[in-house]
Design a protein around this motif. Structure first.
Motif, PDB file in Angstrom:
ATOM      1  N   GLU A 202       4.355 -42.729 -17.297  1.00  0.00           N
ATOM      2  CA  GLU A 202       5.343 -42.076 -16.465  1.00  0.00           C
ATOM      3  C   GLU A 202       5.764 -40.746 -17.102  1.00  0.00           C
ATOM      4  N   GLU A 203       6.236 -39.826 -16.298  1.00  0.00           N
ATOM      5  CA  GLU A 203       6.536 -38.474 -16.792  1.00  0.00           C
ATOM      6  C   GLU A 203       7.615 -38.482 -17.870  1.00  0.00           C
ATOM      7  N   SER A 211       5.579 -30.990 -18.192  1.00  0.00           N
ATOM      8  CA  SER A 211       4.288 -31.262 -17.567  1.00  0.00           C
ATOM      9  C   SER A 211       3.605 -29.943 -17.251  1.00  0.00           C
ATOM     10  N   PRO A 212       2.286 -29.889 -17.315  1.00  0.00           N
ATOM     11  CA  PRO A 212       1.595 -28.641 -16.972  1.00  0.00           C
ATOM     12  C   PRO A 212       1.989 -28.122 -15.591  1.00  0.00           C
ATOM     13  N   GLU A 213       2.237 -29.044 -14.649  1.00  0.00           N
ATOM     14  CA  GLU A 213       2.612 -28.626 -13.302  1.00  0.00           C
ATOM     15  C   GLU A 213       3.953 -27.884 -13.282  1.00  0.00           C
ATOM     16  N   ARG A 259      -0.639 -32.661 -24.723  1.00  0.00           N
ATOM     17  CA  ARG A 259      -0.579 -34.067 -24.322  1.00  0.00           C
ATOM     18  C   ARG A 259      -1.966 -34.714 -24.407  1.00  0.00           C
ATOM     19  N   LEU A 260      -1.970 -35.972 -24.819  1.00  0.00           N
ATOM     20  CA  LEU A 260      -3.236 -36.697 -24.980  1.00  0.00           C
ATOM     21  C   LEU A 260      -3.011 -38.174 -24.711  1.00  0.00           C
ATOM     22  N   CYS A 275      -0.541 -42.609 -26.569  1.00  0.00           N
ATOM     23  CA  CYS A 275      -0.323 -41.270 -26.030  1.00  0.00           C
ATOM     24  C   CYS A 275       0.273 -40.408 -27.135  1.00  0.00           C
ATOM     25  N   TYR A 276      -0.114 -39.149 -27.141  1.00  0.00           N
ATOM     26  CA  TYR A 276       0.304 -38.243 -28.207  1.00  0.00           C
ATOM     27  C   TYR A 276       0.692 -36.893 -27.626  1.00  0.00           C
TER      28      TYR A 276
END
Length: 405
Positions: A202-203, A211-213, A259-260, A275-276
């Motif tokens: 989730e964001e 977020s890139p968006e 983000r990964l 997640c990283y």
């Protein structure tokens, strides 16, 4: 009465390590010495002092290791362009050798014959802490409570706190369902819903990046200056190693970079999904490869690329203090003498693009590389003999009827 034996505990001040303090006192009658390190996790470490005092700890070490961490561990690793299994920038892995080193040094200082940590028996960190400690102090004893006790849930830990009058700070607000670890290089998230590899995070999991968006519609440009493979300035302003990472984390995070979401192979044998967020590391890797593309000899660069997976694996598996890592480091560092110059980058909606690079030690020669008239710097006729010599073994193989299908 004989004096109690001392043990040095890597202490965060959180639930697990607070329970460990009391457990070591109760189970082994140790005099616990706590060590808390600030390696850029973004939280105050000084409150750990009062928590340790409340648990009866008399010797408390709280240290700011951010510069040492960046300069002596992260930067050498990035000279190698180290990346584990093609994606992971080793954010947790590279912090453990420094913590192990300081624990051993403190143990020697206070006369402790043992150390302890809060790493579980399923993870990589137990291996990293202990391999490092044994490499630096072979006769040391390690006590790993998670491999001994049966307090294997938060509920049991809370019950232990109630039974032993251990103060527990109840944080207000929504508690993250994930296990998190942070330092100057990254923040990691594991557990909870992430244990389902099909689950999309989730964001609101992400703490360091937009977020890139939602990142700005206009790109951010930044110029990094390099000296012997290390970043020494940002946009012409000299920076310490830790400051470089702090500023690049801010710039990268603001542009949705770093983000990964991966499934990795732990050293202990299982697969793990994590997640990283690694904004500074993502930028530094891209920039370092760019400055090397100008300044490194082809075969030196290719050799580095061949050595890198082995080097990254050594760090991931906890062998920072091994002779083979030190040998590889010496080889890597020897290639960095001429890795000097500047790299200009464009940060935009989650991406890092190299848009310029220059160096006084550049091996790029416009007179040779040009598609225009090269004034005799390169005789194109020489290529014919070069091709024929390299084709010789292929022609012999074909003449003997050997199939390539």
């Amino acid at each position: 009465m004989s004096e109690k034996q001392k043990i040095v505990l890597a202490y965060s001040g959180g639930l697990d390590t607070s329970v460990i303090v009391k457990w070591l006192q109760e189970t082994y009658d140790y005099e616990v010495v706590t060590f808390t390190a600030d390696i850029g996790q973004g939280e105050e470490v000084e409150p750990a002092r009062a928590k340790a005092e409340a648990l009866g700890v008399k010797e408390i070490f709280i240290e700011d290791l951010r510069e040492e961490f960046a300069k002596d561990y992260v930067f050498p690793m990035f000279r190698a362009n180290a990346i584990y299994e093609g994606e992971y920038l080793l954010g947790t892995s590279i912090a453990r050798p420094l913590i192990a080193k300081r624990m051993v040094e403190i143990a020697a200082k206070v006369g402790a014959g043992a150390i302890s940590h809060g790493a579980t028996g399923k993870g990589n960190d137990q291996v990293r802490f202990e391999l490092g400690a044994y490499a630096l102090m072979p006769g040391l004893k390690v006590v790993a409570p998670w491999r001994e006790w049966d307090l294997n849930s938060r509920e049991l830990l809370m019950q232990y706190c109630a039974e032993h009058n251990i103060p527990v700070e109840m944080k207000r607000g929504k508690k993250s369902p994930y296990s998190m670890d942070a330092n100057l290089l990254h923040i990691s998230y594991e557990g909870g819903n992430l244990e389902d590899p099909w689950w999309e995070p989730e964001e609101d999991i992400w703490r360091w990046s937009v977020s890139p968006e939602e990142a700005p519609n206009a790109p951010t440009y930044v110029t990094l200056s390099y000296e012997k493979g290390d970043v020494i300035a940002i946009d012409g302003e000299a920076c310490s190693a830790a400051t470089v990472m702090e500023r690049l984390n801010e710039l990268g995070g603001a542009n949705g970079i770093g983000r990964l979401d991966i499934v990795e192979n732990r050293y202990v044998g299982m697969k793990s999904r994590g997640c990283y967020e690694t904004p500074a590391g993502t930028i530094m890797l891209k920039a370092h490869r760019a400055i090397e593309s100008l300044t490194l000899d082809r075969e030196a660069a290719h050799l580095k690329d061949e050595l890198m997976p082995r080097y990254a694996k050594l760090i991931y598996n906890g062998y920072w203090w091994s002779p083979e890592r030190e040998a590889l480091q010496a080889a890597i560092d020897s290639t960095q003498q001429y890795v000097n110059g500047e790299v200009r980058l464009k940060l935009y909606k989650g991406s890092v693009s190299v848009v310029g690079r220059r160096s006084e030690q550049s091996l790029f020669d416009e007179k040779i590389a040009t598609f225009e008239a090269d004034e005799g710097a390169y005789d194109q006729k020489d290529a014919e003999g070069f091709i024929k010599l390299n084709a010789l073994r292929l022609k012999i193989s074909a003449a003997k009827g050997r199939s390539h299908s």
